[in-house]
Design a protein around this motif. Structure first.
Motif, PDB file in Angstrom:
ATOM      1  N   ASN A   1       1.692   0.092 -12.907  1.00  0.00           N
ATOM      2  CA  ASN A   1       2.661   0.390 -11.999  1.00  0.00           C
ATOM      3  C   ASN A   1       3.543  -0.731 -11.155  1.00  0.00           C
ATOM      4  O   ASN A   1       4.293  -0.822 -10.784  1.00  0.00           O
ATOM      5  CB  ASN A   1       1.793   1.202 -10.496  1.00  0.00           C
ATOM      6  CG  ASN A   1       2.690   1.104  -9.300  1.00  0.00           C
ATOM      7  OD1 ASN A   1       3.353   2.624 -10.060  1.00  0.00           O
ATOM      8  ND2 ASN A   1       2.742   1.017  -8.327  1.00  0.00           N
ATOM      9  N   ASP A   2       2.645  -1.656 -11.040  1.00  0.00           N
ATOM     10  CA  ASP A   2       3.619  -2.407 -10.471  1.00  0.00           C
ATOM     11  C   ASP A   2       4.390  -3.563 -11.066  1.00  0.00           C
ATOM     12  O   ASP A   2       5.497  -4.577 -11.152  1.00  0.00           O
ATOM     13  CB  ASP A   2       2.410  -4.093  -9.859  1.00  0.00           C
ATOM     14  CG  ASP A   2       1.394  -3.660  -8.717  1.00  0.00           C
ATOM     15  OD1 ASP A   2       1.718  -2.406  -8.227  1.00  0.00           O
ATOM     16  OD2 ASP A   2       0.413  -3.925  -8.462  1.00  0.00           O
TER      17      ASP A   2
ATOM     18  N   GLU B   1       2.432   1.318   2.299  1.00  0.00           N
ATOM     19  CA  GLU B   1       2.586  -0.036   2.638  1.00  0.00           C
ATOM     20  C   GLU B   1       2.446  -1.534   1.518  1.00  0.00           C
ATOM     21  O   GLU B   1       1.484  -0.739   1.181  1.00  0.00           O
ATOM     22  CB  GLU B   1       2.205  -0.754   4.323  1.00  0.00           C
ATOM     23  CG  GLU B   1       2.486  -0.196   5.309  1.00  0.00           C
ATOM     24  CD  GLU B   1       2.308  -0.415   6.643  1.00  0.00           C
ATOM     25  OE1 GLU B   1       2.685  -1.715   7.203  1.00  0.00           O
ATOM     26  OE2 GLU B   1       1.132   0.028   6.836  1.00  0.00           O
ATOM     27  N   GLY B   2       3.075  -2.346   1.535  1.00  0.00           N
ATOM     28  CA  GLY B   2       2.757  -3.592   0.139  1.00  0.00           C
ATOM     29  C   GLY B   2       3.392  -3.377  -0.890  1.00  0.00           C
ATOM     30  O   GLY B   2       3.334  -3.534  -1.709  1.00  0.00           O
ATOM     31  N   TYR B   3       4.576  -1.901  -0.889  1.00  0.00           N
ATOM     32  CA  TYR B   3       5.923  -1.584  -1.868  1.00  0.00           C
ATOM     33  C   TYR B   3       7.553  -2.418  -1.431  1.00  0.00           C
ATOM     34  O   TYR B   3       7.733  -3.098  -2.008  1.00  0.00           O
ATOM     35  CB  TYR B   3       5.576  -0.867  -2.585  1.00  0.00           C
ATOM     36  CG  TYR B   3       4.361  -0.866  -3.438  1.00  0.00           C
ATOM     37  CD1 TYR B   3       4.231  -1.262  -5.034  1.00  0.00           C
ATOM     38  CD2 TYR B   3       2.694  -0.351  -3.069  1.00  0.00           C
ATOM     39  CE1 TYR B   3       3.386  -1.172  -5.663  1.00  0.00           C
ATOM     40  CE2 TYR B   3       1.553  -0.443  -4.263  1.00  0.00           C
ATOM     41  CZ  TYR B   3       1.807  -0.637  -4.891  1.00  0.00           C
ATOM     42  OH  TYR B   3       0.240  -1.147  -6.113  1.00  0.00           O
ATOM     43  N   TYR B   4       7.987  -1.345  -1.754  1.00  0.00           N
ATOM     44  CA  TYR B   4       9.610  -1.006  -0.617  1.00  0.00           C
ATOM     45  C   TYR B   4       9.127  -2.594   1.250  1.00  0.00           C
ATOM     46  O   TYR B   4      10.333  -2.575   0.433  1.00  0.00           O
ATOM     47  CB  TYR B   4      10.080  -0.369  -0.058  1.00  0.00           C
ATOM     48  CG  TYR B   4       9.896   0.848  -1.627  1.00  0.00           C
ATOM     49  CD1 TYR B   4      11.682   0.205  -2.432  1.00  0.00           C
ATOM     50  CD2 TYR B   4       9.209   1.698  -1.732  1.00  0.00           C
ATOM     51  CE1 TYR B   4      11.425   1.564  -3.212  1.00  0.00           C
ATOM     52  CE2 TYR B   4       9.846   2.964  -2.510  1.00  0.00           C
ATOM     53  CZ  TYR B   4      10.763   2.605  -2.908  1.00  0.00           C
ATOM     54  OH  TYR B   4      10.762   4.063  -4.744  1.00  0.00           O
TER      55      TYR B   4
ATOM     56  N   ASP C   1       7.261   5.079   0.524  1.00  0.00           N
ATOM     57  CA  ASP C   1       5.881   4.915  -0.331  1.00  0.00           C
ATOM     58  C   ASP C   1       4.888   4.213   0.927  1.00  0.00           C
ATOM     59  O   ASP C   1       5.542   4.008   2.132  1.00  0.00           O
ATOM     60  CB  ASP C   1       6.464   3.401  -0.843  1.00  0.00           C
ATOM     61  CG  ASP C   1       5.802   3.618  -2.294  1.00  0.00           C
ATOM     62  OD1 ASP C   1       4.264   4.103  -2.118  1.00  0.00           O
ATOM     63  OD2 ASP C   1       5.748   2.694  -3.150  1.00  0.00           O
TER      64      ASP C   1
ATOM     65  N   ARG D   1       7.895  -5.484   0.572  1.00  0.00           N
ATOM     66  CA  ARG D   1       8.380  -6.683   0.210  1.00  0.00           C
ATOM     67  C   ARG D   1       8.739  -7.070  -0.655  1.00  0.00           C
ATOM     68  O   ARG D   1       8.466  -7.858  -1.049  1.00  0.00           O
ATOM     69  CB  ARG D   1       6.464  -6.669  -0.407  1.00  0.00           C
ATOM     70  CG  ARG D   1       5.247  -6.419   0.689  1.00  0.00           C
ATOM     71  CD  ARG D   1       4.258  -7.091  -0.105  1.00  0.00           C
ATOM     72  NE  ARG D   1       2.832  -6.701   1.069  1.00  0.00           N
ATOM     73  CZ  ARG D   1       1.444  -6.817   1.294  1.00  0.00           C
ATOM     74  NH1 ARG D   1       1.069  -6.901  -0.454  1.00  0.00           N
ATOM     75  NH2 ARG D   1       0.436  -6.108   1.876  1.00  0.00           N
ATOM     76  N   LEU D   2       9.843  -5.782  -1.100  1.00  0.00           N
ATOM     77  CA  LEU D   2      10.706  -6.153  -1.837  1.00  0.00           C
ATOM     78  C   LEU D   2      11.795  -7.136  -1.157  1.00  0.00           C
ATOM     79  O   LEU D   2      11.507  -7.819  -0.241  1.00  0.00           O
ATOM     80  CB  LEU D   2      11.542  -4.849  -2.225  1.00  0.00           C
ATOM     81  CG  LEU D   2      11.236  -3.954  -2.633  1.00  0.00           C
ATOM     82  CD1 LEU D   2      12.232  -2.843  -1.894  1.00  0.00           C
ATOM     83  CD2 LEU D   2      11.004  -4.591  -4.124  1.00  0.00           C
TER      84      LEU D   2
ATOM     85  N   LYS E   1      11.826   1.988 -10.495  1.00  0.00           N
ATOM     86  CA  LYS E   1      11.992   2.950  -9.307  1.00  0.00           C
ATOM     87  C   LYS E   1      13.376   2.269  -8.611  1.00  0.00           C
ATOM     88  O   LYS E   1      13.617   2.768  -8.072  1.00  0.00           O
ATOM     89  CB  LYS E   1      10.775   3.813  -8.907  1.00  0.00           C
ATOM     90  CG  LYS E   1      10.353   4.321  -9.056  1.00  0.00           C
ATOM     91  CD  LYS E   1       8.566   4.683  -8.325  1.00  0.00           C
ATOM     92  CE  LYS E   1       8.207   5.795  -8.743  1.00  0.00           C
ATOM     93  NZ  LYS E   1       6.549   6.179  -7.502  1.00  0.00           N
ATOM     94  N   VAL E   2      12.952   1.565  -8.478  1.00  0.00           N
ATOM     95  CA  VAL E   2      13.691   0.674  -7.287  1.00  0.00           C
ATOM     96  C   VAL E   2      15.468   0.446  -7.784  1.00  0.00           C
ATOM     97  O   VAL E   2      16.356   0.327  -7.427  1.00  0.00           O
ATOM     98  CB  VAL E   2      13.435  -1.336  -7.399  1.00  0.00           C
ATOM     99  CG1 VAL E   2      14.195  -2.378  -6.837  1.00  0.00           C
ATOM    100  CG2 VAL E   2      11.447  -0.959  -6.322  1.00  0.00           C
TER     101      VAL E   2
ATOM    102  N   PHE F   1       7.218   0.716 -11.013  1.00  0.00           N
ATOM    103  CA  PHE F   1       7.958   0.257  -8.928  1.00  0.00           C
ATOM    104  C   PHE F   1       8.871  -0.365  -9.878  1.00  0.00           C
ATOM    105  O   PHE F   1      10.099   0.280  -9.427  1.00  0.00           O
ATOM    106  CB  PHE F   1       6.821  -0.260  -8.351  1.00  0.00           C
ATOM    107  CG  PHE F   1       7.634  -0.690  -7.660  1.00  0.00           C
ATOM    108  CD1 PHE F   1       7.793   0.909  -6.255  1.00  0.00           C
ATOM    109  CD2 PHE F   1       7.768  -1.854  -6.968  1.00  0.00           C
ATOM    110  CE1 PHE F   1       8.399   0.113  -4.920  1.00  0.00           C
ATOM    111  CE2 PHE F   1       8.327  -1.552  -6.018  1.00  0.00           C
ATOM    112  CZ  PHE F   1       8.555  -1.155  -4.543  1.00  0.00           C
TER     113      PHE F   1
END
Length: 189
Positions: free
Chosen positions: A152-153, A107-110, A105, A112-113, A160-161, A157
């Motif tokens: 999505n957020d 930047e800004g998703y995985y 993905d 920031r987990l 998916k996580v 998402f």
């Protein structure tokens, strides 16, 4: 699981070399076609979040016409059959990616987990995963939402996580083969 991780790296490298040799003429032909179709370099390069949050450059065949800023008819065919992702075999050979793992993905998703979810970053990104199979129509799904970013957020998402964490817990050669077969049949369907 740690024992399999060692063999997974070897499996990924050997399979990608085994595939890239006979696919090289097709890759060259597709590169020429996408270069002519997009009137630019036919390879798309972008920073993505990799294992342990490390950034890497992903390779894909271009499917977007830069002047019209939408997928070309050739690009749509390449995306439908996942041919645009063939250059990612180079990412696998380089060690940035695996055949099976969370899709890389931006930047800004995985990256920031937090908490337990951050364990997803232990995995190398992959060409396919259970989540990418489930959300193979993600573009269409998002376009049908009033607020695609929020959907999505808050829905896609996190799911998916969850699915990728499940893969982390159950990673095995048998599971990878199952996901690869499932992906193959999804593509040719």
């Amino acid at each position: 699981m740690n024992y399999y991780r060692f063999w997974k790296v070897i499996f990924d490298c050997l399979l990608s070399i085994f595939l890239i040799v006979p696919l090289l003429p097709l890759l060259i032909l597709l590169f020429i076609i996408t270069s002519l179709d997009t009137r630019s370099n036919g390879i798309f390069c972008q920073k993505r979040v990799g294992q342990n949050g490390r950034l890497f450059i992903i390779y894909k065949l271009k499917t977007i016409d830069p002047q019209k800023e939408k997928s070309s008819s050739i690009g749509l065919v390449l995306r439908k059959y996942k041919l645009d992702e063939l250059p990612q075999l180079l990412n696998i050979i380089k060690g940035d990616m695996s055949f099976v793992g969370p899709r890389p993905d931006i930047e800004g998703y995985y990256d920031r987990l937090a908490g337990n979810d951050r364990r997803v970053l232990q995995l190398k990104p992959g060409l396919t995963s259970e989540a990418s199979i489930k959300y193979s129509n993600e573009d269409f799904l998002l376009k049908s939402q009033k607020d695609p970013l929020t959907y999505n957020d808050e829905v896609i998402f996190p799911d998916k996580v969850k699915m990728n964490l499940n893969y982390l817990e159950n990673m095995s050669f048998k599971e990878d083969i199952r996901i690869l077969w499932k992906t193959f049949f999804k593509i040719i369907k």
